[in-house]
Design a protein around this motif. Structure first.
Motif, mmCIF file in Angstrom:
data_model
loop_
_atom_site.group_PDB
_atom_site.id
_atom_site.type_symbol
_atom_site.label_atom_id
_atom_site.label_comp_id
_atom_site.label_asym_id
_atom_site.label_seq_id
_atom_site.Cartn_x
_atom_site.Cartn_y
_atom_site.Cartn_z
ATOM 1 N N LYS A 130 -12.227 20.663 31.716
ATOM 2 C CA LYS A 130 -13.069 19.478 32.480
ATOM 3 C C LYS A 130 -13.208 18.062 32.626
ATOM 4 N N ASP A 142 -20.123 12.716 18.665
ATOM 5 C CA ASP A 142 -19.645 12.892 17.118
ATOM 6 C C ASP A 142 -19.162 11.896 16.737
ATOM 7 N N THR A 179 -12.264 18.376 19.944
ATOM 8 C CA THR A 179 -13.248 17.953 20.970
ATOM 9 C C THR A 179 -13.944 18.986 22.321
ATOM 10 N N LYS A 180 -15.129 18.551 22.739
ATOM 11 C CA LYS A 180 -15.772 19.967 23.715
ATOM 12 C C LYS A 180 -15.416 19.688 24.813
ATOM 13 N N ASP A 204 -26.398 21.220 25.722
ATOM 14 C CA ASP A 204 -25.776 21.550 26.973
ATOM 15 C C ASP A 204 -25.473 23.340 26.255
ATOM 16 N N GLU A 254 -22.201 20.780 18.426
ATOM 17 C CA GLU A 254 -21.697 19.784 17.346
ATOM 18 C C GLU A 254 -22.213 19.736 16.299
ATOM 19 N N GLN A 304 -18.146 8.551 18.285
ATOM 20 C CA GLN A 304 -17.156 8.091 18.631
ATOM 21 C C GLN A 304 -17.774 6.840 19.642
HETATM 22 N N1 UDP Z 1 -20.574 17.935 25.502
HETATM 23 C C1 UDP Z 1 -21.340 18.120 25.809
HETATM 24 N N2 UDP Z 1 -21.334 19.441 26.962
HETATM 25 C C2 UDP Z 1 -19.711 19.468 27.614
HETATM 26 C C3 UDP Z 1 -18.357 19.363 26.151
HETATM 27 C C4 UDP Z 1 -18.635 18.093 25.868
HETATM 28 O O1 UDP Z 1 -22.099 18.083 26.098
HETATM 29 O O2 UDP Z 1 -19.433 20.696 27.970
HETATM 30 C C5 UDP Z 1 -20.374 16.330 24.432
HETATM 31 C C6 UDP Z 1 -19.883 16.374 23.539
HETATM 32 O O3 UDP Z 1 -21.147 17.218 21.941
HETATM 33 C C7 UDP Z 1 -19.751 15.355 22.778
HETATM 34 C C8 UDP Z 1 -19.770 14.338 23.945
HETATM 35 O O4 UDP Z 1 -20.280 15.160 25.057
HETATM 36 O O5 UDP Z 1 -21.903 15.366 22.229
HETATM 37 C C9 UDP Z 1 -18.943 13.935 23.869
HETATM 38 O O6 UDP Z 1 -17.787 15.299 24.318
HETATM 39 P P1 UDP Z 1 -16.246 14.649 23.307
HETATM 40 O O7 UDP Z 1 -16.437 14.152 22.572
HETATM 41 O O8 UDP Z 1 -15.849 16.642 22.766
HETATM 42 O O9 UDP Z 1 -15.407 14.471 24.574
HETATM 43 P P2 UDP Z 1 -14.101 13.543 23.973
HETATM 44 O O10 UDP Z 1 -14.229 11.808 23.031
HETATM 45 O O11 UDP Z 1 -13.404 14.445 23.516
HETATM 46 O O12 UDP Z 1 -13.379 13.269 25.481
#
Ligand code: UDP
Ligand code: MG
Length: 313
Positions: A215, A101, A209-210, A47, A17, A103
């Motif tokens: 996942k 992020d 997105t991660k 992570d 990030e 959000q």
């Molecule tokens: N994250 C993590 N390990 C993973 C995938 C995501 O620690 O394998 C973290 C990511 O860095 C973020 C949080 O989990 O802080 C939520 O992920 P992301 O915002 O990518 O998911 P989304 O909001 O798109 O569902």
């Protein structure tokens, strides 16, 4: 009242990030300055990042008004295990779990803390609006609604991990030895006084997105199979349905035979029956397999994650 201010731990798991971490520090320092009367502890769980996230953290560490601890996992174990690692590192009177992020906006913290002061031990944030692609909104919306019907616990709708939990709730959650962990499910399961606060979920501030589709599917499966044995019962019902239709078909064959009709040519119906039963059997084996896989993982007794090192910054 407390003689010393309560300590609030912020648990933030992250994976690559670097793009958003500087903004996160900026927002946190702005928002926390508006919430006096607390000690803040920041638990950053790496992570398995391979980008410049660490440099970004070291560069901006000084802007955080409290202690900062970096828990580094030995590889990418996934978001949910990372949350667990963070919760285990907390020392606060309450913990707030949020994404890196932005959000999960820190502007909701005062609402969390107000409910916490009122005596609620779990305060989860409920999404009113989601600025995300249509397919993701539909997928999430239907997941939470189906999960609610399936699950043995009454999970609140449209609530993710973003929220506050008291030390008592945290102590319960971190002792659970579950392999396929879903923190929001455990949080509901433990009980205590719980409440929700509404918020608008913004878009990710920077970076990508991660959470890959794989996942997300894992997460959904952890919910379905971890909080319900309904799929197993579904297998029984499918089996009964198949048996009942076989019986009816058998009766039909006997009746037509007794009625003196010539036996039907029968290839199509036979093929159909074979496919039907084959399909039902495979579905049932698959469902049973989901549980056996989970039992197997649990029996292996491997830890949920491995901490490579923990440093105070
Ligand atoms: N994250 C993590 N390990 C993973 C995938 C995501 O620690 O394998 C973290 C990511 O860095 C973020 C949080 O989990 O802080 C939520 O992920 P992301 O915002 O990518 O998911 P989304 O909001 O798109 O569902
Ligand atoms: Mg996100």
């Amino acid at each position: 009242m407390h003689s010393t201010p309560p300590i609030i731990s912020l648990v933030i798991p992250f994976l690559n990030e670097e793009a958003v971490l500087p903004k996160l520090f900026l927002r946190l320092s702005e928002e926390l300055a508006r919430i006096p009367g607390y000690h803040w502890e920041l638990i950053l769980v790496d992570d398995g990042s391979t980008d410049g996230s660490h440099q970004a953290i070291r560069r901006h560490r000084s802007s955080f008004p409290g202690t900062v601890r970096l828990v580094q996992l030995a590889r990418n174990f996934g978001h949910q295990p990372a949350v667990m690692a963070g919760l285990r590192a907390c020392r606060g009177d309450a913990s707030i779990i949020l994404d890196a992020d932005l959000q999960d906006p820190p502007s909701v913290f005062p609402a969390f803390l107000e409910k916490f002061r009122e005596g609620f031990e779990v305060v989860y944030a409920v999404r009113q609006n989601r600025k995300e692609s249509l397919w993701k909104r539909v997928a999430y919306g239907s997941f939470y609604r189906i999960f609610r019907r399936f699950a043995d616990v009454e999970v609140p709708l449209d609530a993710g991990d973003f929220g506050l939990i008291s030390r008592a709730v945290r102590d319960q959650i971190i002792t659970m030895p579950e392999r396929d962990v879903l923190v929001r499910g455990l949080r509901t399961w433990v009980g205590f006084r719980q409440t929700g606060v509404p918020y608008d979920r913004p878009e990710r501030d920077a970076g990508e997105t991660k959470y890959t589709l794989a996942k997300l599917i894992r997460l959904a499966a952890a919910g379905f199979f971890g909080y319900s044995t309904l799929p197993l019962r579904l297998a029984t019902w499918l089996g009964l349905l198949a048996a009942a239709s076989a019986l009816i078909y058998g009766l039909y064959v006997i009746v037509t035979k007794l009625g003196g009709q010539a036996p039907p040519p029968g290839w199509a119906s036979l093929a159909l029956l074979v496919a039907f039963f084959g399909g039902i059997q495979l579905i049932c084996i698959g469902i049973v397999g989901e549980y056996i896989g989970r039992i197997y993982q649990q029996v292996q007794g491997r830890p949920l994650y491995v901490v490579a090192r923990e440093t105070e910054l």
